[in-house]
Design a protein around this motif. Structure first.
Motif, mmCIF file in Angstrom:
data_model
loop_
_atom_site.group_PDB
_atom_site.id
_atom_site.type_symbol
_atom_site.label_atom_id
_atom_site.label_comp_id
_atom_site.label_asym_id
_atom_site.label_seq_id
_atom_site.Cartn_x
_atom_site.Cartn_y
_atom_site.Cartn_z
ATOM 1 N N CYS A 359 0.847 -1.198 0.000
ATOM 2 C CA CYS A 359 0.000 0.000 0.000
ATOM 3 C C CYS A 359 0.880 1.244 0.000
ATOM 4 O O CYS A 359 1.863 1.330 0.744
ATOM 5 C CB CYS A 359 -0.911 -0.015 1.226
ATOM 6 N N ARG A 360 0.501 2.189 -0.836
ATOM 7 C CA ARG A 360 1.214 3.464 -0.900
ATOM 8 C C ARG A 360 0.625 4.431 0.116
ATOM 9 O O ARG A 360 -0.601 4.511 0.269
ATOM 10 C CB ARG A 360 1.130 4.048 -2.301
ATOM 11 N N ALA A 361 1.474 5.150 0.802
ATOM 12 C CA ALA A 361 1.036 6.054 1.865
ATOM 13 C C ALA A 361 0.399 7.305 1.275
ATOM 14 O O ALA A 361 0.684 7.719 0.150
ATOM 15 C CB ALA A 361 2.211 6.432 2.764
ATOM 16 N N LYS A 362 -0.472 7.886 2.063
ATOM 17 C CA LYS A 362 -1.191 9.097 1.693
ATOM 18 C C LYS A 362 -0.986 10.125 2.791
ATOM 19 O O LYS A 362 -1.044 9.805 3.982
ATOM 20 C CB LYS A 362 -2.685 8.773 1.523
ATOM 21 N N THR A 363 -0.746 11.370 2.403
ATOM 22 C CA THR A 363 -0.455 12.420 3.373
ATOM 23 C C THR A 363 -1.753 12.955 3.962
ATOM 24 O O THR A 363 -2.626 13.452 3.246
ATOM 25 C CB THR A 363 0.322 13.567 2.716
ATOM 26 N N LEU A 364 -1.901 12.821 5.276
ATOM 27 C CA LEU A 364 -3.028 13.378 6.020
ATOM 28 C C LEU A 364 -2.470 14.235 7.138
ATOM 29 O O LEU A 364 -1.971 13.738 8.138
ATOM 30 C CB LEU A 364 -3.911 12.263 6.593
ATOM 31 N N GLY A 365 -2.561 15.549 6.951
ATOM 32 C CA GLY A 365 -1.971 16.450 7.930
ATOM 33 C C GLY A 365 -0.464 16.391 7.884
ATOM 34 O O GLY A 365 0.167 16.656 6.856
ATOM 35 N N LYS A 366 0.137 16.013 8.991
ATOM 36 C CA LYS A 366 1.589 15.871 9.069
ATOM 37 C C LYS A 366 2.040 14.421 9.030
ATOM 38 O O LYS A 366 3.227 14.144 9.192
ATOM 39 C CB LYS A 366 2.111 16.536 10.352
ATOM 40 N N GLU A 367 1.118 13.490 8.852
ATOM 41 C CA GLU A 367 1.438 12.071 8.871
ATOM 42 C C GLU A 367 1.246 11.457 7.492
ATOM 43 O O GLU A 367 0.396 11.894 6.705
ATOM 44 C CB GLU A 367 0.534 11.334 9.877
ATOM 45 N N ASN A 368 2.063 10.441 7.210
ATOM 46 C CA ASN A 368 1.902 9.629 6.005
ATOM 47 C C ASN A 368 1.199 8.329 6.408
ATOM 48 O O ASN A 368 1.764 7.526 7.163
ATOM 49 C CB ASN A 368 3.262 9.324 5.364
ATOM 50 N N VAL A 369 -0.024 8.150 5.918
ATOM 51 C CA VAL A 369 -0.873 7.033 6.342
ATOM 52 C C VAL A 369 -1.077 6.099 5.161
ATOM 53 O O VAL A 369 -1.397 6.540 4.048
ATOM 54 C CB VAL A 369 -2.228 7.537 6.871
ATOM 55 N N ALA A 370 -0.888 4.812 5.398
ATOM 56 C CA ALA A 370 -1.159 3.771 4.398
ATOM 57 C C ALA A 370 -2.396 2.998 4.846
ATOM 58 O O ALA A 370 -2.393 2.379 5.907
ATOM 59 C CB ALA A 370 0.037 2.826 4.267
ATOM 60 N N PHE A 371 -3.462 3.052 4.050
ATOM 61 C CA PHE A 371 -4.729 2.394 4.383
ATOM 62 C C PHE A 371 -4.756 1.009 3.726
ATOM 63 O O PHE A 371 -4.802 0.895 2.506
ATOM 64 C CB PHE A 371 -5.911 3.237 3.908
ATOM 65 N N PHE A 372 -4.762 -0.029 4.563
ATOM 66 C CA PHE A 372 -4.765 -1.399 4.066
ATOM 67 C C PHE A 372 -6.174 -1.948 3.931
ATOM 68 O O PHE A 372 -6.530 -2.535 2.912
ATOM 69 C CB PHE A 372 -3.949 -2.307 4.996
ATOM 70 N N SER A 373 -6.964 -1.826 5.013
ATOM 71 C CA SER A 373 -8.313 -2.414 5.066
ATOM 72 C C SER A 373 -8.240 -3.902 4.720
ATOM 73 O O SER A 373 -9.015 -4.408 3.901
ATOM 74 C CB SER A 373 -9.272 -1.670 4.126
ATOM 75 N N TYR A 374 -7.329 -4.577 5.354
ATOM 76 C CA TYR A 374 -7.087 -5.993 5.074
ATOM 77 C C TYR A 374 -7.833 -6.836 6.105
ATOM 78 O O TYR A 374 -7.512 -6.811 7.302
ATOM 79 C CB TYR A 374 -5.588 -6.292 5.131
ATOM 80 N N PRO A 375 -8.828 -7.620 5.689
ATOM 81 C CA PRO A 375 -9.583 -8.430 6.659
ATOM 82 C C PRO A 375 -8.982 -9.829 6.813
ATOM 83 O O PRO A 375 -8.416 -10.389 5.875
ATOM 84 C CB PRO A 375 -10.974 -8.497 6.030
ATOM 85 N N PHE A 376 -9.144 -10.381 7.988
ATOM 86 C CA PHE A 376 -8.760 -11.771 8.236
ATOM 87 C C PHE A 376 -9.581 -12.287 9.417
ATOM 88 O O PHE A 376 -10.061 -11.508 10.254
ATOM 89 C CB PHE A 376 -7.254 -11.904 8.498
#
Length: 564
Positions: A359-376
């Motif tokens: 997953c590629r990170a996305k800039t939200l505010g001052k943080e780089n967030v990578a959203f996986f939404s990976y279920p198990f």
């Protein structure tokens, strides 16, 4: 005296369990002119005088106009077809009928002419089957400012929706085959998006119209005005525009042209209200229906649920790796596995490890967030045994490692972490912080930046307390680490055991179910102590508030002096 008008011409949404065919609406239109108002005022004065003679009012009315020309009141049912003067003249000629519906209207018009004629004069209807219904809203918006003093222009979507039915019929091929054009356009232009933005709903529509032409000029299309629009989706939702004005002021309609005549519009709901006996009978029918539906669902599910054996706790968890943030490099993925302590077991086909997608990170505010939404999902069983009071059974643990992969296929370890299975069932959101081993020196940092790679743990359980450790104290002195980012989990946990079903022991199970299943007895004791402290603190605060202010002030001074 100036008339008071109702300017709220928006649509109203109703919900009804009754059939739409029982809908009845009474519509009344009345011309508002200076002559009609003056004649009505004089008639009221004449009637109010006890011995007043009759006053000739024929000079105040227009020549050739009757009372029916100035007002009309009609009760209309759902999808009831009332012909206008224009339709009566159109469908009289059989050569003008092209469709089966036109020929049906031709037969009905002939029957009306042979009988006493139509019961309506100015008010008529367009049903859902009429070809005028689809484009009527657009024509009315562009012709005049109906029911409102402010003129509004239709949007582009309204223009496209007005002709949606005709356009879909034109696109249909003669042989029923699929058009050979591209069904999916991967690079749509702005014009393509604008022309394809059309919504076709499945609602049935009915329009109540009015021919508001002057006397002697009825039967012309430009004098037709929209009075009421009724829509329904077949599931009990009824949309009426404008709303019923039983106890409100009438609506105002201004005609187009040089004269610009003003008409009053009154809309009333004439549906017969239900009697209390009928309403009670209907409620009983619905209750019986709901009970039968519940019994049907119970028959599908069954009463014999799969229960674990006595003394075994079944633990099911549906989890999701939501996101990861705060890491140094991009293109993250997570490798995780589960460790089962003693007395825990899983099914043979149960997978105890997994890897997420990159997953590629996305800039939200001052943080780089990578959203996986990976279920198990995970399912395990705990078998209780007789243990000493000092031993505390352990819960399974999820160990995970966050890694990064760049375009040059360089792997880097970004952080290690672990997640302890929740002891309480339900939904929980947990954020786990991570760290990674750090090797001192410049060479290690240069190697990590240029060719990738970094120090890794040989045993992932070293993040917590390794399962192979049998000593009393675990020393990590001299082990260099660096705090990295965090990983967020969503957990939905379910616990199943026969001990939960015992109704006679329900209250006791809530307090010590973990004790009998081998759970955290110390945890329950700590919670009980904290609750006792909170209750005692609250009692002290209440007692202090009930004391006089002087006494409280003196007590606080004594406390300060004693502390000094």
């Amino acid at each position: 005296m100036a008339d008071i008008w109702n300017t709220d011409t928006g649509e109203a949404v109703y919900r009804s369990r009754d059939a739409i065919k029982n809908l009845r609406i009474r519509v009344r239109v009345e011309r508002v002119t200076s002559t009609a108002a003056l004649s009505k005022h004089l008639q009221q004065q004449v009637l109010s005088q006890p011995g007043g003679g009759a006053i000739e009012l024929e000079t105040l009315t227009s020549r050739g106009q009757t009372e029916g020309d100035n007002e009309e009141e009609l009760e209309v049912g759902w999808q009831e077809k009332l012909f206008s003067q224009y339709e009566m003249e159109l469908f009289q000629n059989e050569s003008a009928c092209q469709t089966p519906l036109d020929r049906q209207y031709h037969t009905e018009v002939k029957a009306l002419n042979k009988a006493k004629g139509r019961r309506n004069k100015r008010i008529f209807t367009y049903t859902d089957h009429d070809r005028y219904t689809s484009c009527l809203a657009l024509q009315q918006l562009t012709s005049s400012d109906l029911l409102s003093t402010t003129k509004s222009s239709p949007t582009f979507l309204a223009e496209r929706m007005a002709s949606v039915r005709h356009r879909r019929q034109d696109r249909r091929t003669m042989d029923g085959s699929v058009p050979k054009s591209k069904i999916v356009n991967w690079e749509p232009t702005a014009e393509f998006v604008k022309s394809s933005h059309v919504v076709n709903n499945a609602m049935q529509t009915m329009h109540i119209m009015g021919d508001l032409a002057p006397a002697g000029r009825m039967g012309q299309k430009e004098n037709e005005y929209l009075l009421v629009t009724i829509k329904t989706d077949g599931s009990g939702t009824v949309i009426v525009k404008p709303d019923f004005n039983d106890d409100k002021e009438p609506y105002r309609i201004v005609t187009a042209g040089d004269k610009r005549e003003v008409w009053r519009l009154t809309v009333k709901n004439m549906c017969t209200p239900m009697q209390p006996e009928e309403k009670e009978r209907e409620q009983n029918v619905y209750k019986d229906l709901y009970v039968r539906h519940k019994e049907y669902l119970n028959s599908l599910v069954g009463q014999d649920f799969e229960m674990p054996p006595v003394g075994i706790l079944r633990y099911m968890m549906n989890a999701e790796i939501v996101s990861a943030k705060g890491f140094e490099y991009d293109n993250l993925y997570i490798h995780f596995f589960m460790e089962l302590p003693n007395n825990w077991s899983s099914l043979p086909f149960q997978t105890l490890s997994g890897v997420t997608q990159t997953c590629r990170a996305k800039t939200l505010g001052k943080e780089n967030v990578a959203f996986f939404s990976y279920p198990f999902s995970f399912e395990a069983f705990y078998m209780s045994e007789k243990e000493s009071e000092e031993s505390i059974p352990q819960w399974p643990v999820i160990y995970f490692k966050v890694l990064s992969l760049d375009s040059w296929q360089r792997f880097r370890t970004e952080g290690y972490g672990y997640l302890l299975f929740p002891a309480v069932p339900g939904k929980q959101t947990i954020t786990c912080h991570t760290w990674r081993p750090l090797q001192t020196g410049t060479v290690s940092a240069l190697r990590r930046f240029f060719i990738g790679g970094s120090p890794e743990l040989e045993d992932h359980s070293y993040v917590r307390i390794p399962g192979t450790f049998k000593g009393e104290r675990l020393s990590r002195f001299g082990f260099c680490t660096e705090t990295t980012g965090s990983v967020t989990f969503n957990l939905h946990c379910i616990q199943q055991a026969r001990a939960f079903v015992d109704a006679t022991m329900l209250k006791k199970r809530r307090q010590n179910v973990f004790d009998q299943l081998g759970g955290f007895s110390q945890q329950g004791a700590v919670c009980t102590i904290l609750e006792a402290f909170q209750r005692a603190r609250k009692k002290m605060q209440d007692a202090r508030e009930s004391l006089p202010r002087d006494l409280v002030h003196t007590t606080s001074q004594l406390q300060v002096e004693s502390s000094a």
